[in-house]
Design a protein around this motif. Structure first.
Motif, PDB file in Angstrom:
ATOM      1  N   LEU A  57       0.856  -1.174   0.000  1.00  0.00           N
ATOM      2  CA  LEU A  57       0.000   0.000   0.000  1.00  0.00           C
ATOM      3  C   LEU A  57       0.894   1.228   0.000  1.00  0.00           C
ATOM      4  CD1 LEU A  57      -2.710   1.509   0.379  1.00  0.00           C
ATOM      5  CD2 LEU A  57      -2.333   1.268   2.852  1.00  0.00           C
ATOM      6  N   LEU A  58       0.732   2.077  -0.990  1.00  0.00           N
ATOM      7  CA  LEU A  58       1.465   3.338  -1.065  1.00  0.00           C
ATOM      8  C   LEU A  58       0.508   4.440  -0.630  1.00  0.00           C
ATOM      9  CD1 LEU A  58       3.133   2.869  -4.570  1.00  0.00           C
ATOM     10  CD2 LEU A  58       4.010   2.208  -2.332  1.00  0.00           C
ATOM     11  N   VAL A  59       0.838   5.082   0.494  1.00  0.00           N
ATOM     12  CA  VAL A  59      -0.038   6.135   1.023  1.00  0.00           C
ATOM     13  C   VAL A  59       0.792   7.092   1.869  1.00  0.00           C
ATOM     14  CG1 VAL A  59      -0.709   4.794   3.051  1.00  0.00           C
ATOM     15  CG2 VAL A  59      -2.220   6.591   2.226  1.00  0.00           C
ATOM     16  N   ASN A  60       0.532   8.376   1.716  1.00  0.00           N
ATOM     17  CA  ASN A  60       1.164   9.387   2.561  1.00  0.00           C
ATOM     18  C   ASN A  60       2.695   9.269   2.559  1.00  0.00           C
ATOM     19  OD1 ASN A  60       0.996  11.608   4.279  1.00  0.00           O
ATOM     20  ND2 ASN A  60       1.083  10.321   6.103  1.00  0.00           N
ATOM     21  N   HIS A  61       3.277   9.037   1.402  1.00  0.00           N
ATOM     22  CA  HIS A  61       4.728   8.912   1.222  1.00  0.00           C
ATOM     23  C   HIS A  61       5.321   7.727   1.982  1.00  0.00           C
ATOM     24  CE1 HIS A  61       4.499  12.776  -0.753  1.00  0.00           C
ATOM     25  NE2 HIS A  61       3.916  13.275   0.335  1.00  0.00           N
ATOM     26  N   GLU A  62       4.506   6.727   2.279  1.00  0.00           N
ATOM     27  CA  GLU A  62       4.962   5.523   2.973  1.00  0.00           C
ATOM     28  C   GLU A  62       4.519   4.290   2.198  1.00  0.00           C
ATOM     29  OE1 GLU A  62       4.253   5.240   7.194  1.00  0.00           O
ATOM     30  OE2 GLU A  62       3.933   7.402   7.308  1.00  0.00           O
ATOM     31  N   ARG A  63       5.239   3.194   2.435  1.00  0.00           N
ATOM     32  CA  ARG A  63       4.889   1.898   1.850  1.00  0.00           C
ATOM     33  C   ARG A  63       4.627   0.929   2.998  1.00  0.00           C
ATOM     34  NH1 ARG A  63       6.268  -1.132  -3.117  1.00  0.00           N
ATOM     35  NH2 ARG A  63       7.109   0.825  -3.870  1.00  0.00           N
ATOM     36  N   THR A  64       3.461   0.289   2.967  1.00  0.00           N
ATOM     37  CA  THR A  64       3.073  -0.664   3.995  1.00  0.00           C
ATOM     38  C   THR A  64       2.690  -1.964   3.322  1.00  0.00           C
ATOM     39  OG1 THR A  64       2.212   1.130   5.361  1.00  0.00           O
ATOM     40  CG2 THR A  64       1.494  -1.078   5.922  1.00  0.00           C
ATOM     41  N   ARG A  65       3.086  -3.083   3.886  1.00  0.00           N
ATOM     42  CA  ARG A  65       2.762  -4.393   3.317  1.00  0.00           C
ATOM     43  C   ARG A  65       1.459  -4.910   3.922  1.00  0.00           C
ATOM     44  NH1 ARG A  65       7.240  -8.235   1.887  1.00  0.00           N
ATOM     45  NH2 ARG A  65       7.104  -6.739   0.217  1.00  0.00           N
ATOM     46  N   PHE A  66       0.585  -5.404   3.043  1.00  0.00           N
ATOM     47  CA  PHE A  66      -0.677  -6.006   3.447  1.00  0.00           C
ATOM     48  C   PHE A  66      -0.821  -7.352   2.766  1.00  0.00           C
ATOM     49  CE2 PHE A  66      -1.727  -1.731   4.667  1.00  0.00           C
ATOM     50  CZ  PHE A  66      -2.705  -1.855   5.638  1.00  0.00           C
ATOM     51  N   GLY A  67      -1.478  -8.257   3.419  1.00  0.00           N
ATOM     52  CA  GLY A  67      -1.877  -9.516   2.808  1.00  0.00           C
ATOM     53  C   GLY A  67      -3.388  -9.548   2.713  1.00  0.00           C
ATOM     54  N   ARG A  68      -3.886 -10.183   1.686  1.00  0.00           N
ATOM     55  CA  ARG A  68      -5.330 -10.341   1.540  1.00  0.00           C
ATOM     56  C   ARG A  68      -5.616 -11.831   1.601  1.00  0.00           C
ATOM     57  NH1 ARG A  68      -9.794  -7.484   0.139  1.00  0.00           N
ATOM     58  NH2 ARG A  68     -11.387  -8.544  -1.076  1.00  0.00           N
ATOM     59  N   ASP A  69      -6.466 -12.207   2.531  1.00  0.00           N
ATOM     60  CA  ASP A  69      -6.804 -13.613   2.725  1.00  0.00           C
ATOM     61  C   ASP A  69      -8.273 -13.685   3.126  1.00  0.00           C
ATOM     62  OD1 ASP A  69      -6.594 -16.374   3.026  1.00  0.00           O
ATOM     63  OD2 ASP A  69      -5.884 -16.214   5.088  1.00  0.00           O
ATOM     64  N   GLY A  70      -9.035 -14.439   2.368  1.00  0.00           N
ATOM     65  CA  GLY A  70     -10.452 -14.547   2.690  1.00  0.00           C
ATOM     66  C   GLY A  70     -11.181 -13.226   2.562  1.00  0.00           C
ATOM     67  N   GLU A  71     -10.772 -12.419   1.598  1.00  0.00           N
ATOM     68  CA  GLU A  71     -11.391 -11.128   1.301  1.00  0.00           C
ATOM     69  C   GLU A  71     -11.176 -10.083   2.392  1.00  0.00           C
ATOM     70  OE1 GLU A  71     -15.456 -11.724   0.198  1.00  0.00           O
ATOM     71  OE2 GLU A  71     -14.937 -13.136  -1.385  1.00  0.00           O
ATOM     72  N   ARG A  72     -10.153 -10.245   3.227  1.00  0.00           N
ATOM     73  CA  ARG A  72      -9.813  -9.272   4.267  1.00  0.00           C
ATOM     74  C   ARG A  72      -8.344  -8.879   4.126  1.00  0.00           C
ATOM     75  NH1 ARG A  72     -13.738  -7.302   7.341  1.00  0.00           N
ATOM     76  NH2 ARG A  72     -12.326  -7.154   9.075  1.00  0.00           N
ATOM     77  N   PHE A  73      -8.041  -7.602   4.336  1.00  0.00           N
ATOM     78  CA  PHE A  73      -6.660  -7.128   4.341  1.00  0.00           C
ATOM     79  C   PHE A  73      -6.099  -7.166   5.754  1.00  0.00           C
ATOM     80  CE2 PHE A  73      -8.041  -5.071   0.390  1.00  0.00           C
ATOM     81  CZ  PHE A  73      -6.969  -5.355  -0.425  1.00  0.00           C
ATOM     82  N   GLN A  74      -4.877  -7.651   5.889  1.00  0.00           N
ATOM     83  CA  GLN A  74      -4.168  -7.680   7.167  1.00  0.00           C
ATOM     84  C   GLN A  74      -2.790  -7.067   6.963  1.00  0.00           C
ATOM     85  OE1 GLN A  74      -5.406  -8.849  10.123  1.00  0.00           O
ATOM     86  NE2 GLN A  74      -7.346  -9.183   9.083  1.00  0.00           N
ATOM     87  N   SER A  75      -2.412  -6.131   7.822  1.00  0.00           N
ATOM     88  CA  SER A  75      -1.109  -5.501   7.738  1.00  0.00           C
ATOM     89  C   SER A  75      -0.026  -6.496   8.117  1.00  0.00           C
ATOM     90  CB  SER A  75      -1.059  -4.298   8.669  1.00  0.00           C
ATOM     91  OG  SER A  75       0.206  -3.697   8.613  1.00  0.00           O
ATOM     92  N   HIS A  76       1.098  -6.474   7.377  1.00  0.00           N
ATOM     93  CA  HIS A  76       2.250  -7.331   7.654  1.00  0.00           C
ATOM     94  C   HIS A  76       3.499  -6.467   7.730  1.00  0.00           C
ATOM     95  CE1 HIS A  76       0.024 -10.997   6.875  1.00  0.00           C
ATOM     96  NE2 HIS A  76      -0.374 -10.504   5.721  1.00  0.00           N
ATOM     97  N   PRO A  77       4.347  -6.664   8.727  1.00  0.00           N
ATOM     98  CA  PRO A  77       5.607  -5.918   8.775  1.00  0.00           C
ATOM     99  C   PRO A  77       6.543  -6.383   7.656  1.00  0.00           C
ATOM    100  CG  PRO A  77       5.534  -7.527  10.546  1.00  0.00           C
ATOM    101  CD  PRO A  77       4.199  -7.582   9.845  1.00  0.00           C
ATOM    102  N   TYR A  78       7.441  -5.486   7.252  1.00  0.00           N
ATOM    103  CA  TYR A  78       8.461  -5.850   6.255  1.00  0.00           C
ATOM    104  C   TYR A  78       9.501  -6.717   6.889  1.00  0.00           C
ATOM    105  CZ  TYR A  78       6.896  -3.015   2.376  1.00  0.00           C
ATOM    106  OH  TYR A  78       6.179  -2.519   1.324  1.00  0.00           O
TER     107      TYR A  78
END
Length: 78
Positions: A57-78
């Motif tokens: 996810l690219l937002v607010n000059h930051e990059r965050t990793r997300f996983g999508r599983d079962g139609e839900r997004f979950q944040s994941h650390p790099y």
């Protein structure tokens, strides 16, 4: 002071690139620049069509990793 704010973001991954709306918590302390945390991808018709997998996810000059599983997004650390 904390408040909920919204940003436009871009989800990239699984051969996809889509725009999305993102909710975050903005924390402001006297004399310091605001901090943003707790990014959450807002579900929409566009995000509902994304397959399960790993995304950035690219937002607010930051990059965050997300996983999508079962139609839900979950944040994941790099």
């Amino acid at each position: 002071m904390q408040e909920t704010v919204r940003f436009s973001g871009i989800i990239i991954g699984e051969h996809q690139r889509v725009e999305c709306e993102v909710r975050a918590t903005k924390t402001t302390l006297d004399g310091d620049p605001p901090l943003f945390s707790g990014y959450t991808i807002m579900e929409s018709d566009v995000t509902d069509r994304l397959p399960d997998g790993n995304y950035d996810l690219l937002v607010n000059h930051e990059r965050t990793r997300f996983g999508r599983d079962g139609e839900r997004f979950q944040s994941h650390p790099y």
